[in-house]
Design a protein around this motif. Structure first.
Motif, PDB file in Angstrom:
ATOM      1  N   ASN A  11       0.950  -1.116   0.147  1.00  0.00           N
ATOM      2  CA  ASN A  11       0.087  -0.021   0.078  1.00  0.00           C
ATOM      3  C   ASN A  11       1.028   1.331   0.058  1.00  0.00           C
ATOM      4  O   ASN A  11       0.587   2.036  -0.779  1.00  0.00           O
ATOM      5  N   ALA A  12       1.928   1.363   0.727  1.00  0.00           N
ATOM      6  CA  ALA A  12       2.760   2.578   1.072  1.00  0.00           C
ATOM      7  C   ALA A  12       3.306   2.915  -0.195  1.00  0.00           C
ATOM      8  O   ALA A  12       3.523   3.998  -0.767  1.00  0.00           O
ATOM      9  N   LEU A  13       4.133   1.547  -1.077  1.00  0.00           N
ATOM     10  CA  LEU A  13       4.743   1.778  -2.130  1.00  0.00           C
ATOM     11  C   LEU A  13       3.971   2.424  -3.365  1.00  0.00           C
ATOM     12  O   LEU A  13       4.068   3.180  -4.251  1.00  0.00           O
ATOM     13  N   LEU A  14       2.739   1.571  -3.494  1.00  0.00           N
ATOM     14  CA  LEU A  14       1.868   1.720  -4.728  1.00  0.00           C
ATOM     15  C   LEU A  14       1.075   3.196  -4.666  1.00  0.00           C
ATOM     16  O   LEU A  14       1.356   4.111  -5.380  1.00  0.00           O
ATOM     17  N   HIS A  15       0.621   3.624  -3.496  1.00  0.00           N
ATOM     18  CA  HIS A  15       0.097   4.854  -3.141  1.00  0.00           C
ATOM     19  C   HIS A  15       0.998   5.993  -3.285  1.00  0.00           C
ATOM     20  O   HIS A  15       0.709   7.141  -3.929  1.00  0.00           O
ATOM     21  N   ARG A  16       2.292   5.942  -2.855  1.00  0.00           N
ATOM     22  CA  ARG A  16       3.141   6.780  -2.754  1.00  0.00           C
ATOM     23  C   ARG A  16       3.634   7.194  -4.275  1.00  0.00           C
ATOM     24  O   ARG A  16       3.664   8.302  -4.885  1.00  0.00           O
ATOM     25  N   VAL A  17       3.719   6.274  -5.187  1.00  0.00           N
ATOM     26  CA  VAL A  17       4.366   6.290  -6.563  1.00  0.00           C
ATOM     27  C   VAL A  17       3.184   6.755  -7.485  1.00  0.00           C
ATOM     28  O   VAL A  17       3.556   7.625  -8.132  1.00  0.00           O
TER      29      VAL A  17
END
Length: 209
Positions: free
Chosen positions: A37-43
């Motif tokens: 979740n952190a990686l996908l939404h940040r990018v």
């Protein structure tokens, strides 16, 4: 401690669905969901092209096992499970683009569905085109409609499974071991297609997490 960089690991058929689990399933599950979740939404909030490119080619440097340690041990119908499967599809393509392109082309000739259009591969589909397709699908996770990227991955898997099945049928009378191997691969690709299709449907319902 951060992982040392190492040469990409060749992912065998036997390892396709068998990654060793961690000591604490609850911790593994929590870390997988949080990192995905952190990686996908940040990018996706700020899709810097250089960052996206590094994510697309991450397994080329670190190996597929680096992604597997994070995301391979959770359910298929979750965000980390879906991301893992798209990275796995790209790895399978890159290991033998000539063979995969042949299966894909056979599949497009064998089944008359919209999967060819959904997958979005250039025709005729040779090794260069299939490698480009793999990267475009993965790019779509970070820069486009994630459900579309998952559907493209599913369409690719279905067509390639159909092609592998067709080749297995040809080999059935003359190369039984080869036929059995291709049949197993086709089954696994079919399962991947079903998992990715379900993940796309869940994303559209805001239920993929």
């Amino acid at each position: 401690m951060p992982r040392d960089h190492h040469r990409p690991v060749h992912f065998t058929d036997q390892e396709f669905a068998a990654i060793q689990g961690g000591d604490d399933p609850a911790v593994v599950n929590r870390v997988a969901h949080e990192t995905a979740n952190a990686l996908l939404h940040r990018v996706r909030q700020d899709p810097d092209p250089a960052v996206v490119e590094r994510l697309v080619t991450y397994t080329d440097v670190h190996g597929i096992d680096a992604i597997a340690e994070l995301w391979a041990r959770v359910g298929a119908h979750t965000l980390p499970g879906a991301l893992w499967r798209i990275y796995l599809v790209r790895t399978v393509i890159r290991q033998n683009p000539e063979e995969i392109a042949y299966f894909f082309q056979r599949g497009t000739e064998r089944i008359g569905t919209i999967d060819q259009a959904v997958a979005g591969a250039e025709q005729p589909t040779g090794p260069a085109e299939i490698l480009t397709l793999a990267d475009r699908i993965l790019h779509g996770l970070y820069t486009g409609d994630l459900a579309v990227a998952l559907d493209r991955g599913a369409a690719f898997c279905r067509l390639t499974a159909a092609g592998a099945t067709s080749v297995a049928d040809d080999a059935d009378l003359t190369a039984d071991d080869r036929s059995s191997e291709l049949t197993r691969r086709a089954l696994r690709l079919t399962e991947l297609a079903a998992d990715l299709t379900e993940a796309a449907a869940l994303w559209r319902r805001d239920s993929l997490d």
